[in-house]
Design a protein around this motif. Structure first.
Motif, PDB file in Angstrom:
ATOM      1  N   GLU A   1       3.396  27.246 -19.283  1.00 39.30           N
ATOM      2  CA  GLU A   1       3.353  28.473 -20.062  1.00 39.30           C
ATOM      3  C   GLU A   1       4.669  29.218 -19.926  1.00 39.30           C
ATOM      4  O   GLU A   1       5.411  29.023 -18.955  1.00 39.30           O
ATOM      5  N   SER A   2       4.957  30.039 -20.900  1.00 39.37           N
ATOM      6  CA  SER A   2       6.140  30.886 -20.845  1.00 39.37           C
ATOM      7  C   SER A   2       5.860  32.136 -21.656  1.00 39.37           C
ATOM      8  O   SER A   2       4.978  32.147 -22.522  1.00 39.37           O
ATOM      9  N   GLY A   3       6.606  33.194 -21.359  1.00 36.78           N
ATOM     10  CA  GLY A   3       6.333  34.421 -22.078  1.00 36.78           C
ATOM     11  C   GLY A   3       7.326  35.524 -21.799  1.00 36.78           C
ATOM     12  O   GLY A   3       8.147  35.450 -20.873  1.00 36.78           O
ATOM     13  N   ILE A   4       7.243  36.551 -22.627  1.00 36.53           N
ATOM     14  CA  ILE A   4       8.031  37.762 -22.463  1.00 36.53           C
ATOM     15  C   ILE A   4       7.156  38.946 -22.830  1.00 36.53           C
ATOM     16  O   ILE A   4       6.385  38.892 -23.788  1.00 36.53           O
ATOM     17  N   ARG A   5       7.273  40.018 -22.051  1.00 33.22           N
ATOM     18  CA  ARG A   5       6.568  41.265 -22.350  1.00 33.22           C
ATOM     19  C   ARG A   5       7.543  42.427 -22.175  1.00 33.22           C
ATOM     20  O   ARG A   5       8.399  42.402 -21.293  1.00 33.22           O
ATOM     21  N   LEU A   6       7.374  43.441 -22.997  1.00 37.88           N
ATOM     22  CA  LEU A   6       8.135  44.679 -22.875  1.00 37.88           C
ATOM     23  C   LEU A   6       7.158  45.830 -22.691  1.00 37.88           C
ATOM     24  O   LEU A   6       6.200  45.974 -23.463  1.00 37.88           O
TER      25      LEU A   6
ATOM     26  N   GLU B   1      18.181  43.191 -27.505  1.00 33.48           N
ATOM     27  CA  GLU B   1      18.071  44.298 -26.556  1.00 33.48           C
ATOM     28  C   GLU B   1      17.883  43.792 -25.128  1.00 33.48           C
ATOM     29  O   GLU B   1      18.506  44.310 -24.195  1.00 33.48           O
ATOM     30  N   ALA B   2      17.036  42.776 -24.957  1.00 38.25           N
ATOM     31  CA  ALA B   2      16.800  42.233 -23.623  1.00 38.25           C
ATOM     32  C   ALA B   2      18.072  41.624 -23.037  1.00 38.25           C
ATOM     33  O   ALA B   2      18.392  41.826 -21.863  1.00 38.25           O
ATOM     34  N   ASN B   3      18.817  40.887 -23.843  1.00 38.87           N
ATOM     35  CA  ASN B   3      20.062  40.280 -23.366  1.00 38.87           C
ATOM     36  C   ASN B   3      21.098  41.335 -23.019  1.00 38.87           C
ATOM     37  O   ASN B   3      21.879  41.171 -22.074  1.00 38.87           O
ATOM     38  N   ALA B   4      21.125  42.427 -23.786  1.00 36.11           N
ATOM     39  CA  ALA B   4      22.055  43.514 -23.482  1.00 36.11           C
ATOM     40  C   ALA B   4      21.713  44.141 -22.135  1.00 36.11           C
ATOM     41  O   ALA B   4      22.609  44.458 -21.341  1.00 36.11           O
TER      42      ALA B   4
ATOM     43  N   GLY C   1       7.866  34.615 -12.373  1.00 40.94           N
ATOM     44  CA  GLY C   1       8.502  35.509 -13.320  1.00 40.94           C
ATOM     45  C   GLY C   1       9.596  36.400 -12.757  1.00 40.94           C
ATOM     46  O   GLY C   1       9.827  36.497 -11.550  1.00 40.94           O
ATOM     47  N   LEU C   2      10.249  37.069 -13.693  1.00 39.93           N
ATOM     48  CA  LEU C   2      11.365  37.971 -13.430  1.00 39.93           C
ATOM     49  C   LEU C   2      11.055  39.313 -14.078  1.00 39.93           C
ATOM     50  O   LEU C   2      10.622  39.371 -15.227  1.00 39.93           O
ATOM     51  N   ILE C   3      11.294  40.398 -13.346  1.00 39.59           N
ATOM     52  CA  ILE C   3      11.088  41.730 -13.894  1.00 39.59           C
ATOM     53  C   ILE C   3      12.419  42.467 -13.903  1.00 39.59           C
ATOM     54  O   ILE C   3      13.221  42.337 -12.977  1.00 39.59           O
ATOM     55  N   VAL C   4      12.670  43.191 -14.992  1.00 36.97           N
ATOM     56  CA  VAL C   4      13.898  43.960 -15.145  1.00 36.97           C
ATOM     57  C   VAL C   4      13.518  45.371 -15.578  1.00 36.97           C
ATOM     58  O   VAL C   4      12.777  45.537 -16.546  1.00 36.97           O
ATOM     59  N   VAL C   5      14.040  46.363 -14.867  1.00 34.93           N
ATOM     60  CA  VAL C   5      13.711  47.761 -15.158  1.00 34.93           C
ATOM     61  C   VAL C   5      14.974  48.467 -15.652  1.00 34.93           C
ATOM     62  O   VAL C   5      15.978  48.519 -14.940  1.00 34.93           O
TER      63      VAL C   5
ATOM     64  N   LEU D   1      12.687  50.928 -20.530  1.00 28.67           N
ATOM     65  CA  LEU D   1      11.945  49.700 -20.757  1.00 28.67           C
ATOM     66  C   LEU D   1      11.811  48.903 -19.473  1.00 28.67           C
ATOM     67  O   LEU D   1      12.675  48.951 -18.596  1.00 28.67           O
ATOM     68  N   VAL D   2      10.708  48.151 -19.399  1.00 26.04           N
ATOM     69  CA  VAL D   2      10.516  47.164 -18.340  1.00 26.04           C
ATOM     70  C   VAL D   2      10.335  45.806 -19.020  1.00 26.04           C
ATOM     71  O   VAL D   2       9.491  45.663 -19.907  1.00 26.04           O
ATOM     72  N   LEU D   3      11.151  44.833 -18.632  1.00 20.89           N
ATOM     73  CA  LEU D   3      11.039  43.484 -19.174  1.00 20.89           C
ATOM     74  C   LEU D   3      10.358  42.606 -18.141  1.00 20.89           C
ATOM     75  O   LEU D   3      10.639  42.708 -16.946  1.00 20.89           O
TER      76      LEU D   3
END
Length: 206
Positions: free
Chosen positions: A84-89, A171-174, A189-193, A199-201
């Protein structure tokens, strides 16, 4: 015992049908339809509420996140052999964003653990927070074309990719390639704040 099971198998459906017929005759057509829709939609609603809570649990409670603004997730197979793979904002509350801007890395160093962590398993637990830009680990190399880290490369690490909304990917890459945000890897997973973008990725692959 077998006769009892057979009898129940025949009687229970008949009782259900009789109950439906009785309600149909006793209730107005509109009320009956509303009741039927409520009974039919109950399990679906319960599942969606559980699913939403499950997704929110990927974020530490200290961030104050209560909703999801974008998600794209896929599963291939089930169980140990599945992928599985995914992205959430998630929108980061203004108060939390301002506090992170004020305290910086100290916010994450002093962040309290989730009180219900045991019931959440790995979800929402992160260590070794660092500041962006994200450093390239062995499993996630800099993109050859752009010369930067790219979320597509992370999500597609094991060959299970997603078609992410272009504006979300930009936006996520920026965020992951610019200073001012904070990130950590969890068991999954990886979390980015990003306090600047509020935003939280959350990205995952596997």
């Amino acid at each position: 015992m077998n006769y009892l099971i057979l009898a129940l198998t025949l009687i229970i459906p008949l009782l259900i049908i009789a109950g439906i017929v009785y309600l149909y005759k006793k209730l107005s057509r509109r009320t009956f339809i509303l009741l039927a829709l409520t009974l039919a939609g109950g399990p679906y609603l319960a599942y969606k509420l559980y699913e939403r809570q499950f997704m929110l649990e990927a974020v530490p409670d200290a961030l104050g996140v209560t909703s999801i603004v974008y998600q794209n997730e896929e599963s291939w197979g089930f169980g140990p052999g599945g992928n599985e793979s995914g992205i959430r904002l998630y929108p980061l509350p203004d108060a939390t964003a301002q506090l992170i801007k004020k305290r910086g890395m100290d916010f994450f160093k002093d962040m309290p653990a989730n009180q219900d962590q045991q019931s959440r398993d790995w979800r929402g637990s992160y260590e070794n927070w660092a500041a962006t830009p994200i450093a390239s680990p062995e499993s996630w190399a800099v993109n050859n074309e752009s010369g930067r880290m790219d979320i597509d490369d992370y999500i597609c690490t094991y060959g299970y990719c997603l078609t992410i909304k272009p504006s979300v990917a930009v936006e996520a890459n920026a965020i992951i390639n610019s200073p001012g945000s904070y990130y950590a890897y969890g068991r999954i997973g990886l979390i980015v704040v990003s306090p600047e973008k509020k935003l939280v990725l959350y990205l995952y692959n596997g």
